[in-house]
Design a protein around this motif. Structure first.
Motif, PDB file in Angstrom:
ATOM      1  N   GLU A 187       1.438   3.870   2.623  1.00 37.94           N
ATOM      2  CA  GLU A 187       1.983   3.316   3.863  1.00 37.94           C
ATOM      3  C   GLU A 187       3.485   3.169   3.625  1.00 37.94           C
ATOM      4  OE1 GLU A 187      -0.551  -0.167   4.372  1.00 37.94           O
ATOM      5  OE2 GLU A 187      -2.312   1.083   4.024  1.00 37.94           O
ATOM      6  N   HIS A 222      -5.665   0.500  -3.206  1.00 37.15           N
ATOM      7  CA  HIS A 222      -5.748  -0.327  -1.999  1.00 37.15           C
ATOM      8  C   HIS A 222      -6.165  -1.769  -2.306  1.00 37.15           C
ATOM      9  CE1 HIS A 222      -7.419  -1.461   1.974  1.00 37.15           C
ATOM     10  NE2 HIS A 222      -6.492  -0.667   2.434  1.00 37.15           N
ATOM     11  N   HIS A 225       1.861  -3.385   6.746  1.00 36.67           N
ATOM     12  CA  HIS A 225       0.913  -2.295   6.453  1.00 36.67           C
ATOM     13  C   HIS A 225       1.006  -1.232   7.528  1.00 36.67           C
ATOM     14  CE1 HIS A 225      -1.540  -4.262   3.247  1.00 36.67           C
ATOM     15  NE2 HIS A 225      -0.825  -5.277   3.689  1.00 36.67           N
ATOM     16  N   GLU A 226       0.350  -0.096   7.247  1.00 38.74           N
ATOM     17  CA  GLU A 226       0.313   0.992   8.227  1.00 38.74           C
ATOM     18  C   GLU A 226      -1.074   1.587   8.274  1.00 38.74           C
ATOM     19  OE1 GLU A 226       3.421   3.744   7.051  1.00 38.74           O
ATOM     20  OE2 GLU A 226       4.778   2.047   6.827  1.00 38.74           O
ATOM     21  N   HIS A 241       0.853  -1.199   0.000  1.00 38.81           N
ATOM     22  CA  HIS A 241       0.000   0.000   0.000  1.00 38.81           C
ATOM     23  C   HIS A 241       0.880   1.236   0.000  1.00 38.81           C
ATOM     24  CE1 HIS A 241      -3.804  -2.223   1.543  1.00 38.81           C
ATOM     25  NE2 HIS A 241      -3.616  -2.328   0.244  1.00 38.81           N
ATOM     26  N   GLU A 248      -0.194  -4.047  11.070  1.00 38.81           N
ATOM     27  CA  GLU A 248      -0.531  -2.649  10.839  1.00 38.81           C
ATOM     28  C   GLU A 248       0.295  -1.853  11.842  1.00 38.81           C
ATOM     29  OE1 GLU A 248      -2.501  -1.507   8.553  1.00 38.81           O
ATOM     30  OE2 GLU A 248      -3.995  -3.050   8.093  1.00 38.81           O
TER      31      GLU A 248
HETATM   32 ZN    ZN Z   1      -2.374  -1.360   4.069  1.00 37.77          ZN
END
Ligand code: ZN
Length: 1003
Positions: free
Chosen positions: A179, A251, A284-285, A176, A360
């Motif tokens: 991110e 996304h 991910h973030e 992503h 995340e």
């Molecule tokens: Zn993500």
């Protein structure tokens, strides 16, 4: 750890000078440094400088060991990993990994493929040289554990392989693009793994191979770095959001693990399986500060081995516990994410007998250090998050990198001490996958040859091939037991002819096929009220195929052969003669034939006919004058079968040309239309890519285009489509420039202006002059709101619950060209149950909303004489029988009587009234796969409607017919409309009432 100890850490960390490590090594010997190894003090100082709070780091990453030979990330970055104000391009990240490879025998770098735009993807393997030298032999051992058929499912043979093998742990970063933290975190992680002599790192290096792909979405990464550079060059100004990530989608690149349409998905799976890795861990973030999300919440995917659920718990809770002991706030593993859908990138591992994992962490969408204000739900304490994130923080990219690296190092360390255990699990899961027929079943999925389905069968088999699933073909006819439809029904016998496709479940990756081909049920009463993604996805339904689930394992004894190249199943030409006939059966590539054979005369049969011993449906193509030599190759490329006929059949036809298509996007969001672009590109349908600003500036769209495709924007409003982004502040360009070389695909000096009223007027004129405008979901709502679709409104949704659900439909107008090639219905995916009401007036009077209106009108007769079927009779006068009351069907407009039409300018003339093409089935038959609750407000309502405006048409979809590469069965609704765009108006469309089929359409 006791609270007093925790307090000591915080206190002591705060007291340390910036040049000393933030943590006392005394406190945790598990991750103690090698006291003999010098520290890179300059680098370490910078780490401390950029870490905004002592609790945002750990003893594992608050220093960097020094090396005389191996360069640190600062060599490429000019500063430390996670330093503010700087994001490296993929190229620079790779440069660093290649420097590592050149300077350390513990690192090997490989190209694993390229993106749609040709950018390279890499993987780096890190381990002791001994392990890397042994990698090939190790992989051969792992391959046997991955496919236990090779050792006859014999545990005695597995044991030495387990003893001798090193596991592979695969980490992937920044799929992503906004991110942004993972690439620098992974650069530094790679350095630490290659250089640090801390005993725990030495143990990792000598017991497992860590595989790293630092940038998954490489096209999107480079665009994100461009945007960030533009932002830094324009301080104080608003900067454009990342309008394009990958070439097609944003996304949703993390929803591609089912259809595997994107290069990044294919490259990651090929690498994962190529190394026979045990874990795929995707970074991910979003959530503060670290959510190890696979423990998540129920429901878990129903096709994974139960061992995996326990591995998620084992790794997740251990990871959280380790980080708790460092006193890092905001680390948790239980949470709202459900692990139901197999669409996430990490889930490639879950479906291929490995372990899927996902972090995340907290990111700022760039490398700015920022004050972040959290929501109460993010900082509140709850049972699984006793040490939650802080309500207000100053957060830096370095903080993010500290969390990512600390979490990865602790979890890899745990893994390195349990390699035998995880390898054994891997073997057991692989073995159970092969034993599926004799355990939970099924034994196989079988697809009988069907000339009408071949093209879509090939599409499905291509997906299975990308999933590394073996597919076979029956050598002879086989009769087998087929389970009854419902629990308790008796099994039936079914005969499958030679050539039937068999997906055997006694193969290592049976789960990948089983999860795609089976059906899904999400209980409306499930405690999980926020499904994270789609609840249904059956490819059997969404590809509109007949796939039979067989539980009787005897079919596996039949003779069958492997299919290498499924495309060979289609592309056959039979017969002889000068007319080429191509049946219309909802293929994905029929429309592209009109472009490939441009210049030839193509006619569309308006009625079915029989020729060459075959039945041809209405909508079939008749082609004369195509050069003989090129045809077979073209048909093969498009997976289309055809017949040569001696003469044209006597059937009404209309000629078609290759329509000129404009594909119009907004500057709000390009993801959902990206899936449509993907489908057009792969089907070979050319178009001009324009945007709403183009439409605003071009008064005469009709002279250039026949069809404008306005695919969904995704959660936009009509106001946003018209107005765009507010223009109070500065202009925001999306343009290729020296500063931003990667901002491509389309271009504007300012993304803010929307379609505007000029653009709307141009669109209206385009339709009125005979063009076709195709709309879907939010763009359909836009067409309704702006008067482009007279007589159509969005049906009130009431309390119906639909969440990415596969629903059953019935064609209301089976003779309409849009329905060409289809049967009685086609399964559709519905995001949230959007449906339409149609009306014979343009105001509310003619609309129908209340379910009351759909009841039998005589149900509510007044109290009086007779029965419910009789009329009441007032006494003392003659009977005055009213006209019979008509029951309105939910998909039909309200019938208007003479009274209602008198002096009513809002009544739509007959030829301008909308045509309903497709409707939902009734409540009882509506659900195919996923979650459906309280369906009565949408059941039987129209979902595909063709509205007429002037000489042209506006086609509205309530379902998304082109979605994530999964809805192959409904592509042809769009392509039929395009090919026959001149035959959609009232006088061309057959209006004889079609027989209403029963709603129990077999899908
Ligand atoms: Zn993500």
């Amino acid at each position: 750890m006791t609270p007093s100890k925790l307090a000591l850490i915080v206190l002591s960390s705060a007291l340390f000078a910036a040049t000393t490590p933030l943590f006392s090594q005394e406190l945790d010997s598990t991750f103690a440094r090698d006291p003999g190894q010098p520290v890179d003090q300059q680098y370490t100082d910078q780490i401390h400088k950029y870490t905004t709070d002592p609790s945002f780091t750990s003893p594992l990453v608050d220093y960097l060991p020094a090396s005389k030979t191996v360069p640190t990330p600062a060599k490429v970055l000019g500063d430390v990993s996670g330093a503010p104000d700087m994001l490296p391009y993929a190229e620079d990240v790779y440069k660093y990994f290649r420097l590592l490879e050149a300077s350390s025998p513990r690192v090997k770098v490989f190209t694993i493929g390229h993106s749609e735009e040709g950018r390279e993807m890499i993987a780096a393997a890190i381990a002791d040289p001994k392990l890397l030298a042994d990698a090939k032999a190790n992989d051969a051992r792992l391959a046997q554990l991955a496919d236990p058929r090779t050792i006859g499912l014999d545990d005695a043979k597995a044991r030495p392989l387990l003893d001798q093998s090193w596991p592979v742990y695969y980490i992937t970063g920044t799929i992503h693009s906004p991110e942004t933290g993972a690439p620098t975190a992974l650069m530094e992680l790679a350095y630490r793994l290659a250089v640090d002599d801390a005993p725990y790192i030495k143990y990792i290096r000598s017991h497992m191979i860590v595989l790293i792909t630092p940038v998954v979405e490489v096209d999107g990464r480079d665009r994100m770095v461009d945007i960030y550079k533009w932002h830094k060059a324009h301080p104080g100004q608003d900067w454009p959001h990342l309008l394009y990530w990958g070439h097609y989608v944003a996304h949703d690149n993390n929803r591609d693990a089912m259809a595997m349409t994107l290069n990044l998905t294919r490259n990651v799976l090929d690498t994962y399986l190529g190394w026979h890795a045990q874990v795929l861990h995707d970074l991910h973030e979003s959530v503060p500060f670290l959510y190890d999300n696979t423990v998540g919440d129920g429901p878990y995917n129903a096709w994974v081995d139960p061992i995996l659920g326990d591995e998620w718990a084992e790794l997740g809770w251990n990871n959280v516990a380790q980080m708790q002991s460092f006193g890092m706030p905001g680390v948790f593993t239980h949470g709202d994410f459900d692990t139901w859908s197999p669409g996430y990138l990490m889930f490639l591992a879950a479906m291929h007998n490995g372990i899927s994992r996902l972090y995340e962490t907290f990111g700022n969408g760039g490398a700015d250090t920022e004050k972040r204000i959290l929501d109460p739900e993010e900082y509140s304490r709850t049972w699984y998050r006793q040490n939650p994130a802080l309500p207000v923080v100053t957060w830096s990219q370095r903080d993010n990198n500290n969390y990512e690296e600390t979490a990865l190092l602790t979890t890899i360390s745990y893994f390195s001490h349990n390699t035998r255990h995880f390898l054994e699990n891997y073997y057991i899961k692989s073995k159970r996958a092969v034993e599926k027929p004799s355990r939970e079943g099924p034994a196989a999925y079988v697809i009988a040859p069907d000339p009408g389905d071949t093209n879509r069968q090939v599409e499905l088999l291509k997906v299975l091939k990308r999933q590394h699933v073996e597919i076979e073909q029956l050598s002879g006819e086989v009769t087998t037991n087929v389970p009854g439809e419902k629990r308790g029904d008796k099994a039936k016998q079914q005969t499958f002819p030679a050539g039937s496709i068999v997906v055997r479940m006694d193969q290592p990756y049976s789960r990948a096929a089983d999860a795609l081909l089976d059906r899904q049920f999400w209980a409306p009463s499930d405690p999980q009220k926020h499904p994270y993604d789609d609840t249904g996805w059956s490819f059997t339904h969404l590809f509109n195929l007949k796939v039979v689930r067989i539980v009787d394992p005897s079919i596996l004894q039949s003779k069958m052969t492997l299919i290498d190249d499924p495309t060979k199943l289609a592309g056959k030409v039979s017969g002889s003669g000068s007319v080429l006939a191509v049946n219309n059966s909802g293929q994905v590539s029929l429309l592209s034939l009109a472009y490939k054979l441009k210049g030839t005369t193509i006619q569309v049969a308006e009625k079915p006919f029989d020729a060459d011993g075959r039945h041809f449906a209405a909508g079939s193509l008749l082609i004369a004058g195509a050069s003989d030599n090129s045809i077979p190759g073209i048909l093969r490329d498009l997976s289309l079968d055809a017949s040569r006929l001696a003469a044209a059949p006597s059937v009404p036809v209309h000629a078609v040309t290759a329509p000129r298509i404009a594909f119009m996007h907004t500057w709000l969001n390009t993801q959902t239309e990206g899936w449509w672009r993907y489908a057009f590109d792969t089907a070979g349908v050319p178009y001009d890519y324009i945007n709403t600003q183009t439409a605003a500036s071009q008064p005469d769209l009709r002279s250039k285009y026949d069809v404008i495709v306005f695919a969904p924007v995704g959660y936009s409003s009509t106001t946003e489509i018209l107005s765009g982004v507010p223009a109070w502040n500065n202009a925001m360009p999306w343009q290729k420039s020296e500063l931003t070389p990667n901002l491509t695909l389309d271009s504007t000096a300012d993304i803010r202006p929307g379609l505007g009223y000029d653009g709307l007027a141009h669109l209206k004129q385009f339709v009125e002059q005979g063009g076709l405008l195709i709309t879907c979901e939010d763009t359909a709502r836009f067409a309704i709101d702006t008067g482009l679709a007279p007589g159509v409104s969005v049906a009130p949704h009431d309390d119906a619950r639909v969440v990415g659900t596969v629903l059953s439909t019935v064609f209301v107008a089976p003779n309409n060209p849009i329905a060409f090639g289809y049967g009685a219905g086609v399964p559709v995916i519905s995001a949230s149950g959007m449906a339409f009401n149609v009306s014979n007036t343009v105001d509310h009077a003619g609309r129908r909303a209340s379910p009351e209106a759909f009841k039998d009108p005589y149900e509510q007769r007044v109290t009086g004489r007779g029965t419910v079927e009789d009329s009441d009779q007032p006494q003392g006068r003659k009977m005055a029988e009213a006209d019979p009351l008509l029951k309105q069907q939910p998909w039909e407009p309200k019938h208007l009587n003479e009274e209602e039409t008198r002096n009513n300018p809002r009544v739509i003339p007959v030829q301008s009234r909308p045509d309903v093409i497709l409707r939902f089935s009734d409540s009882k038959n509506l659900l195919l796969d996923g979650l459906l609750d309280k369906a009565s407000s949408i059941a039987e309502h129209a979902i595909v409607v063709n509205a007429h405006l002037g000489q042209g048409n506006v086609l509205l979809f309530g379902n998304n017919p082109i979605y994530r590469g999964e809805t192959v069965g409904t592509y042809a609704l769009v392509f039929n409309a395009i090919l026959n765009y001149q035959q959609l108006d009232y006088q061309h469309v057959p209006h004889e009432p079609a027989p209403v089929p029963a709603d129990a359409v077999k899908h």
